[in-house]
Design a protein around this motif. Sequence first.
Motif, PDB file in Angstrom:
ATOM      1  N   GLN A  62       0.823  -1.246   0.118  1.00 11.64           N
ATOM      2  CA  GLN A  62       0.068   0.174  -0.183  1.00 11.64           C
ATOM      3  C   GLN A  62       0.681   1.134  -0.113  1.00 11.64           C
ATOM      4  OE1 GLN A  62      -3.382   0.097  -0.331  1.00 11.64           O
ATOM      5  NE2 GLN A  62      -3.139   2.196  -0.649  1.00 11.64           N
ATOM      6  N   LEU A  63       1.901   1.451   0.741  1.00  9.93           N
ATOM      7  CA  LEU A  63       2.874   2.433   0.629  1.00  9.93           C
ATOM      8  C   LEU A  63       3.507   2.529  -0.519  1.00  9.93           C
ATOM      9  CD1 LEU A  63       4.802   4.424   2.143  1.00  9.93           C
ATOM     10  CD2 LEU A  63       6.350   2.549   2.517  1.00  9.93           C
ATOM     11  N   SER A  64       3.683   1.479  -1.445  1.00  8.00           N
ATOM     12  CA  SER A  64       4.061   1.659  -2.761  1.00  8.00           C
ATOM     13  C   SER A  64       3.128   2.269  -3.769  1.00  8.00           C
ATOM     14  CB  SER A  64       4.613   0.430  -3.232  1.00  8.00           C
ATOM     15  OG  SER A  64       5.005   0.362  -4.811  1.00  8.00           O
ATOM     16  N   PHE A  65       1.671   1.778  -3.540  1.00  8.98           N
ATOM     17  CA  PHE A  65       0.717   2.473  -4.256  1.00  8.98           C
ATOM     18  C   PHE A  65       0.565   3.971  -3.908  1.00  8.98           C
ATOM     19  CE2 PHE A  65      -0.562  -1.919  -5.155  1.00  8.98           C
ATOM     20  CZ  PHE A  65      -0.777  -1.767  -6.509  1.00  8.98           C
ATOM     21  N   ASP A  66       0.541   4.186  -2.471  1.00  7.74           N
ATOM     22  CA  ASP A  66       0.642   5.651  -2.106  1.00  7.74           C
ATOM     23  C   ASP A  66       1.536   6.469  -2.701  1.00  7.74           C
ATOM     24  OD1 ASP A  66      -1.466   4.538  -0.548  1.00  7.74           O
ATOM     25  OD2 ASP A  66      -0.489   4.670   1.347  1.00  7.74           O
ATOM     26  N   ILE A  67       2.792   5.985  -2.540  1.00  6.96           N
ATOM     27  CA  ILE A  67       3.881   6.940  -3.311  1.00  6.96           C
ATOM     28  C   ILE A  67       3.520   7.200  -4.772  1.00  6.96           C
ATOM     29  CG2 ILE A  67       6.368   7.123  -3.747  1.00  6.96           C
ATOM     30  CD1 ILE A  67       6.698   5.331  -1.251  1.00  6.96           C
ATOM     31  N   LEU A  68       3.086   6.021  -5.625  1.00  2.00           N
ATOM     32  CA  LEU A  68       2.956   6.348  -7.081  1.00  2.00           C
ATOM     33  C   LEU A  68       1.741   7.309  -6.999  1.00  2.00           C
ATOM     34  CD1 LEU A  68       3.104   5.157  -9.876  1.00  2.00           C
ATOM     35  CD2 LEU A  68       1.352   3.579  -9.160  1.00  2.00           C
ATOM     36  N   SER A  69       0.832   7.175  -6.212  1.00  3.04           N
ATOM     37  CA  SER A  69      -0.309   8.162  -6.441  1.00  3.04           C
ATOM     38  C   SER A  69       0.463   9.540  -6.181  1.00  3.04           C
ATOM     39  CB  SER A  69      -1.350   7.787  -5.302  1.00  3.04           C
ATOM     40  OG  SER A  69      -2.460   8.768  -5.257  1.00  3.04           O
ATOM     41  N   CYS A  70       1.105   9.748  -5.195  1.00  2.49           N
ATOM     42  CA  CYS A  70       1.599  11.056  -5.106  1.00  2.49           C
ATOM     43  C   CYS A  70       2.482  11.497  -5.966  1.00  2.49           C
ATOM     44  CB  CYS A  70       2.511  11.267  -3.845  1.00  2.49           C
ATOM     45  SG  CYS A  70       1.384  11.257  -2.258  1.00  2.49           S
ATOM     46  N   LEU A  71       3.287  10.660  -6.545  1.00  2.00           N
ATOM     47  CA  LEU A  71       4.375  11.109  -7.561  1.00  2.00           C
ATOM     48  C   LEU A  71       3.963  11.370  -8.812  1.00  2.00           C
ATOM     49  CD1 LEU A  71       7.447   9.195  -6.344  1.00  2.00           C
ATOM     50  CD2 LEU A  71       6.838  11.502  -5.973  1.00  2.00           C
ATOM     51  N   SER A  72       2.878  10.637  -9.321  1.00  2.00           N
ATOM     52  CA  SER A  72       2.109  10.658 -10.673  1.00  2.00           C
ATOM     53  C   SER A  72       1.306  11.677 -10.823  1.00  2.00           C
ATOM     54  CB  SER A  72       1.481   9.244 -10.979  1.00  2.00           C
ATOM     55  OG  SER A  72       0.324   8.982 -10.066  1.00  2.00           O
ATOM     56  N   GLN A  73       0.962  12.428  -9.924  1.00  2.00           N
ATOM     57  CA  GLN A  73      -0.006  13.704  -9.999  1.00  2.00           C
ATOM     58  C   GLN A  73       0.676  14.745 -10.864  1.00  2.00           C
ATOM     59  OE1 GLN A  73      -1.999  14.676  -6.313  1.00  2.00           O
ATOM     60  NE2 GLN A  73      -2.230  12.468  -5.728  1.00  2.00           N
ATOM     61  N   SER A  74       0.410  14.831 -11.932  1.00  2.00           N
ATOM     62  CA  SER A  74       1.176  16.073 -12.556  1.00  2.00           C
ATOM     63  C   SER A  74       0.848  17.258 -12.246  1.00  2.00           C
ATOM     64  CB  SER A  74       1.028  15.546 -14.285  1.00  2.00           C
ATOM     65  OG  SER A  74      -0.316  15.918 -14.498  1.00  2.00           O
ATOM     66  N   ASN A  75      -0.075  17.612 -11.732  1.00  2.00           N
ATOM     67  CA  ASN A  75      -0.557  18.997 -11.479  1.00  2.00           C
ATOM     68  C   ASN A  75      -0.434  19.478 -10.115  1.00  2.00           C
ATOM     69  OD1 ASN A  75      -2.654  17.547 -10.510  1.00  2.00           O
ATOM     70  ND2 ASN A  75      -4.226  18.697 -11.005  1.00  2.00           N
ATOM     71  N   ALA A  76       0.325  18.497  -9.308  1.00  2.00           N
ATOM     72  CA  ALA A  76       0.730  18.813  -8.030  1.00  2.00           C
ATOM     73  C   ALA A  76       2.123  18.890  -7.643  1.00  2.00           C
ATOM     74  CB  ALA A  76       0.453  17.863  -7.010  1.00  2.00           C
ATOM     75  N   ALA A  77       2.537  20.118  -7.262  1.00  2.00           N
ATOM     76  CA  ALA A  77       3.874  20.350  -6.955  1.00  2.00           C
ATOM     77  C   ALA A  77       4.335  19.584  -5.775  1.00  2.00           C
ATOM     78  CB  ALA A  77       3.939  22.087  -6.902  1.00  2.00           C
ATOM     79  N   ILE A  78       5.155  18.636  -6.025  1.00  2.00           N
ATOM     80  CA  ILE A  78       5.594  17.812  -4.978  1.00  2.00           C
ATOM     81  C   ILE A  78       7.062  18.084  -4.725  1.00  2.00           C
ATOM     82  CG2 ILE A  78       5.764  15.546  -4.001  1.00  2.00           C
ATOM     83  CD1 ILE A  78       3.311  15.013  -5.653  1.00  2.00           C
ATOM     84  N   GLY A  79       7.506  18.261  -3.630  1.00  2.00           N
ATOM     85  CA  GLY A  79       9.134  18.588  -3.253  1.00  2.00           C
ATOM     86  C   GLY A  79       9.618  17.387  -2.387  1.00  2.00           C
ATOM     87  N   VAL A  80      10.769  17.304  -2.501  1.00  2.00           N
ATOM     88  CA  VAL A  80      11.468  16.298  -1.914  1.00  2.00           C
ATOM     89  C   VAL A  80      11.065  16.192  -0.422  1.00  2.00           C
ATOM     90  CG1 VAL A  80      13.629  17.330  -1.107  1.00  2.00           C
ATOM     91  CG2 VAL A  80      13.790  14.771  -1.495  1.00  2.00           C
ATOM     92  N   GLU A  81      10.857  17.261   0.243  1.00  2.00           N
ATOM     93  CA  GLU A  81      10.461  17.468   1.833  1.00  2.00           C
ATOM     94  C   GLU A  81       9.138  16.868   2.059  1.00  2.00           C
ATOM     95  OE1 GLU A  81      11.288  20.121   0.137  1.00  2.00           O
ATOM     96  OE2 GLU A  81      13.451  20.299   0.530  1.00  2.00           O
ATOM     97  N   ASP A  82       8.345  16.992   1.003  1.00  2.00           N
ATOM     98  CA  ASP A  82       6.775  16.591   1.014  1.00  2.00           C
ATOM     99  C   ASP A  82       6.911  14.839   1.168  1.00  2.00           C
ATOM    100  OD1 ASP A  82       5.686  18.834   0.732  1.00  2.00           O
ATOM    101  OD2 ASP A  82       5.920  19.024  -1.229  1.00  2.00           O
ATOM    102  N   VAL A  83       7.714  14.359   0.164  1.00  2.00           N
ATOM    103  CA  VAL A  83       8.367  12.849   0.149  1.00  2.00           C
ATOM    104  C   VAL A  83       8.616  12.179   1.493  1.00  2.00           C
ATOM    105  CG1 VAL A  83       9.216  10.986  -1.035  1.00  2.00           C
ATOM    106  CG2 VAL A  83       8.177  12.821  -2.545  1.00  2.00           C
ATOM    107  N   GLU A  84       9.664  13.194   1.884  1.00  2.00           N
ATOM    108  CA  GLU A  84      10.334  12.752   3.186  1.00  2.00           C
ATOM    109  C   GLU A  84       9.332  12.698   4.374  1.00  2.00           C
ATOM    110  OE1 GLU A  84      13.490  15.361   4.097  1.00  2.00           O
ATOM    111  OE2 GLU A  84      14.549  15.005   2.326  1.00  2.00           O
ATOM    112  N   ASN A  85       8.435  13.777   4.576  1.00  2.00           N
ATOM    113  CA  ASN A  85       7.417  13.867   5.464  1.00  2.00           C
ATOM    114  C   ASN A  85       6.410  12.692   5.175  1.00  2.00           C
ATOM    115  OD1 ASN A  85       8.687  16.107   6.668  1.00  2.00           O
ATOM    116  ND2 ASN A  85       7.242  17.420   5.285  1.00  2.00           N
ATOM    117  N   MET A  86       5.923  12.548   4.187  1.00  2.00           N
ATOM    118  CA  MET A  86       5.108  11.343   3.778  1.00  2.00           C
ATOM    119  C   MET A  86       5.745   9.910   4.381  1.00  2.00           C
ATOM    120  SD  MET A  86       3.124   9.758   0.401  1.00  2.00           S
ATOM    121  CE  MET A  86       4.730   9.112  -0.174  1.00  2.00           C
TER     122      MET A  86
END
Length: 130
Positions: A62-86
């Motif tokens: 599920q973590l793998s799917f959650d990460i995929l969901s976050c990283l594949s959202q093309s219209n969301a500005a996601i930074g490395v800090e966001d991924v670290e926090n998640m």
Amino acid sequence: MENFHAKDEICVATNDRNMKAESITLSPLHEGISTLLSQWPGLQMAVKNEWGGQDSPQKSKQLSFDILSCLSQSNAAIGVEDVENMLYERLLLSFNTDIDDGSIEEVAEQLMTLREEYVQGKSSYTTTKN
């Protein structure tokens, strides 16, 4: 920090739709994410020792799917800090694990590299263990 929560809520809102049957063909991005997570000693130790309970392997998927969901959202500005926090939050909540060896930051950087390769259309992903 407030911006992170808004972005994280975006990611959380799509998580339930991403868990599909295991027979589904993985996208190259998801394959890269799964490979990276399978090489992360901290997460693998938590799964092997069932720190998240007997369903630790499912929580890892599920973590793998959650990460995929976050990283594949093309219209969301996601930074490395966001991924670290998640990652930190999910490990703490799902696996009762607080990893402070610097690997969360390393994995987050590698995940962002995977995302950039995906966005640029590269089909092969490489992960390295330090």
